[in-house]
Write a protein that holds these residues in place. Structure first.
Motif, PDB file in Angstrom:
ATOM      1  N   PHE A 153       0.895  -1.131   0.091  1.00  0.00           N
ATOM      2  CA  PHE A 153       0.036  -0.061  -0.062  1.00  0.00           C
ATOM      3  C   PHE A 153       0.737   1.327   0.072  1.00  0.00           C
ATOM      4  N   PRO A 154       1.757   1.240   0.805  1.00  0.00           N
ATOM      5  CA  PRO A 154       2.647   2.615   0.682  1.00  0.00           C
ATOM      6  C   PRO A 154       3.789   2.478  -0.068  1.00  0.00           C
ATOM      7  N   LEU A 155       4.106   1.414  -0.290  1.00  0.00           N
ATOM      8  CA  LEU A 155       5.262   1.039  -1.473  1.00  0.00           C
ATOM      9  C   LEU A 155       4.941   1.653  -2.811  1.00  0.00           C
ATOM     10  N   ILE A 156       3.917   1.204  -3.426  1.00  0.00           N
ATOM     11  CA  ILE A 156       3.552   1.237  -4.790  1.00  0.00           C
ATOM     12  C   ILE A 156       3.522   2.960  -5.145  1.00  0.00           C
ATOM     13  N   PRO A 157       2.840   3.671  -4.303  1.00  0.00           N
ATOM     14  CA  PRO A 157       2.760   5.050  -4.750  1.00  0.00           C
ATOM     15  C   PRO A 157       4.039   5.826  -4.452  1.00  0.00           C
ATOM     16  N   PRO A 168       6.046   1.520 -16.967  1.00  0.00           N
ATOM     17  CA  PRO A 168       4.924   0.761 -16.359  1.00  0.00           C
ATOM     18  C   PRO A 168       5.380  -0.041 -14.970  1.00  0.00           C
ATOM     19  N   ILE A 169       4.648  -0.080 -14.113  1.00  0.00           N
ATOM     20  CA  ILE A 169       4.650  -0.561 -12.905  1.00  0.00           C
ATOM     21  C   ILE A 169       3.614  -1.776 -12.582  1.00  0.00           C
ATOM     22  N   ILE A 170       4.121  -2.909 -12.340  1.00  0.00           N
ATOM     23  CA  ILE A 170       3.269  -4.006 -12.098  1.00  0.00           C
ATOM     24  C   ILE A 170       3.282  -4.298 -10.610  1.00  0.00           C
ATOM     25  N   ALA A 171       2.152  -4.250 -10.030  1.00  0.00           N
ATOM     26  CA  ALA A 171       2.126  -4.543  -8.505  1.00  0.00           C
ATOM     27  C   ALA A 171       2.159  -5.850  -8.247  1.00  0.00           C
ATOM     28  N   ALA A 172       2.862  -6.362  -7.211  1.00  0.00           N
ATOM     29  CA  ALA A 172       2.781  -7.800  -7.068  1.00  0.00           C
ATOM     30  C   ALA A 172       2.820  -7.743  -5.444  1.00  0.00           C
ATOM     31  N   GLY A 188      -1.149   3.902  -8.430  1.00  0.00           N
ATOM     32  CA  GLY A 188      -0.197   4.285  -9.419  1.00  0.00           C
ATOM     33  C   GLY A 188       0.412   3.050 -10.164  1.00  0.00           C
ATOM     34  N   ALA A 189       0.034   1.848 -10.196  1.00  0.00           N
ATOM     35  CA  ALA A 189       0.547   0.923 -10.876  1.00  0.00           C
ATOM     36  C   ALA A 189      -0.117   0.710 -12.213  1.00  0.00           C
ATOM     37  N   ASP A 190       0.225  -0.036 -13.146  1.00  0.00           N
ATOM     38  CA  ASP A 190      -0.349  -0.249 -14.497  1.00  0.00           C
ATOM     39  C   ASP A 190      -0.731  -1.400 -14.696  1.00  0.00           C
ATOM     40  N   GLY A 191      -0.835  -2.373 -13.626  1.00  0.00           N
ATOM     41  CA  GLY A 191      -1.394  -3.698 -13.911  1.00  0.00           C
ATOM     42  C   GLY A 191      -0.770  -4.324 -12.408  1.00  0.00           C
ATOM     43  N   VAL A 192      -1.158  -5.874 -12.402  1.00  0.00           N
ATOM     44  CA  VAL A 192      -0.904  -6.496 -11.328  1.00  0.00           C
ATOM     45  C   VAL A 192      -0.299  -7.886 -11.814  1.00  0.00           C
ATOM     46  N   MET A 193       0.408  -8.544 -10.921  1.00  0.00           N
ATOM     47  CA  MET A 193       1.114  -9.789 -11.061  1.00  0.00           C
ATOM     48  C   MET A 193       0.279 -10.540  -9.814  1.00  0.00           C
TER      49      MET A 193
END
Ligand SMILES: Cc1cc2nc3c(=O)[nH]c(=O)nc-3n(C[C@H](O)[C@H](O)[C@H](O)COP(=O)(O)O)c2cc1C
Length: 325
Positions: A153-157, A168-172, A188-193
């Motif tokens: 939650f805090p790391l992605i933004p 592009p950022i993929i949130a895993a 702020g991610a562009d997709g998920v893993m």
């Protein structure tokens, strides 16, 4: 409303959903199922085993949709011929995790594939960016399998603010359904893993017994430990541990890691035999906190389809909470 993002554009896929490259779990059948459903399937070559890789990569020959392969850097760096083996099958993406990406970037780009690097903090994100990677995978410690200390939650933004808008950022880590996808996009991610969710699908290489165990398991049953790495003789860099469903083995050795190191050879023989028998009291079943959200084994295509439908609903639901007057 389809989710078109920088990720779907770069990879020419329909949906911003990536199959995690889970070692021994994400084989050709699962990778093809996810890619066919419009996501990106990644084969989990993990530490690198030539025989396993050759068998699964053969399954990708003549497959037409975008697909890729994941490699663990700190082991594959000692056997770079495995990178070249992977590249000879012409994957669209190589996902690198755990280690220094610099030596891998040139060969992967020369082969015409995109490079994705998994990062766990801001320093790693900046380093990966300076190496010229095409995509960042930002992993939080809710994830199944190995991770470092930061939560998503805090790391992605924070990573998004640090690296700018263009990559592009993929949130895993911690995404088990469309609500997670919607939240990751908002952060702020562009997709998920997704790993744990896809591990409990019809096409996953986990046995039926392990899948049933995961359907019954809850997040409170997971622990983070290095005990399974010690017994397997895998020299993980400091700072990482693996999230796994607790069992008799982890109960016995968590807190006694130094002792386990000293009797690794004899315990290792017993452990290996138990793994061959798929013994849930001993073997590591890596799983993340989203295991709470898993109630059945379903086809991977259904996971992709429902994740997108739920994300659409979740995105609309957010607006209902906003009071405009
Ligand atoms: C069963 C399992 C095996 C995994 N194996 C690997 C691996 O070999 N290499 C790797 O980079 N990550 C591995 N991971 C971590 C995933 O790549 C991914 O970061 C994680 O699953 C995302 O979190 P989630 O489980 O909450 O979806 C594994 C995860 C699981 C659940």
């Amino acid at each position: 409303m389809p989710f078109k993002t920088k990720l779907t554009r770069l990879l020419s896929v329909d949906h911003p959903i990536v199959l995690a490259p889970m070692g021994g779990v994400s084989g050709a059948a699962l990778a093809k199922a996810v890619s066919t459903a419009g996501g990106l399937g990644l084969i989990g070559a993990s530490y690198g085993n030539r025989e396993w890789m050759t068998a699964e990569l053969a399954g990708m020959e003549s497959f037409q949709k975008p697909w890729g392969i994941g490699l663990v850097m700190f082991t594959v760096i000692k056997q770079m011929e495995l990178l070249h083996l992977a590249l000879s099958y012409r994957p669209h993406v190589v996902a690198l995790s755990f280690g220094d990406p610099a030596p891998f970037i040139g060969p992967i780009k020369d082969a015409g594939a995109k490079v994705a690097v998994q990062v766990h903090d801001l320093d790693q994100a900046r380093t990966a960016l300076s190496c010229g990677v095409d995509l960042l995978i930002v992993q939080g410690c809710e994830a199944g399998g190995h991770s470092a200390g930061r939560s998503s939650f805090p790391l992605i933004p924070a990573v998004r603010d640090s690296v700018g808008e263009s990559i592009p950022i993929i949130a895993a880590g911690g995404v088990g359904d469309g609500r997670g996808l919607s939240a990751a996009l908002a952060l702020g991610a562009d997709g998920v893993m997704m790993g744990t969710r896809f591990a409990v699908t019809s096409e996953s290489l986990f046995s039926g017994k392990v899948k049933a165990h995961l359907v019954a398991a809850q997040a409170k049953h997971t622990v983070r430990t290095r005990a399974f790495d010690i017994v397997r003789g895998i020299d993980w860099p400091l700072g990482y541990s693996g999230r796994v469903i607790a069992n008799k083995f982890s109960d016995a050795w968590i807190g006694r890691e130094a002792e386990l190191q000293t009797c690794r050879d004899e315990v290792g023989v017993v452990y290996q035999r138990a793994v061959e028998q798929d013994d849930l009291d001993f073997r590591a079943v890596w799983a993340g906190e989203i295991v709470d959200l898993i109630h059945d084994v379903r086809p991977a295509s259904q996971v992709v389809k429902e994740t997108i439908a739920e994300a659409e609903k979740a995105s609309l639901a957010v607006s209902k909470f906003i009071i405009t007057e």
